[in-house]
Design a protein around this motif. Sequence first.
Motif: not given
Length: 79
Positions: A25-30
């Motif tokens: 989730v963090v990787a896709v958001t970034v």
Amino acid sequence: MALSYKARRRLSLLALVVGLPAYVVVAVTVVNWAGARWGRLPIWAEFCVYVVLGLLWIAPLKPIFKGVGKDDPDDPPRE
């Protein structure tokens, strides 16, 4: 201090069940934030970013996963 076999098994399960989805989730958001801020990357570059991010999580967790699939070395031998 080295982690015991049971502690490594518990930490590896926690990392896979909780940590890995949170990391995704963090990787896709970034990546989406960077695309909105500076413009979307070409598809091949975005693919490369996702491949690198997909492999990056392994490095810090490798000691936890090492040997988890084997038998517990502290158990007495079975006869």
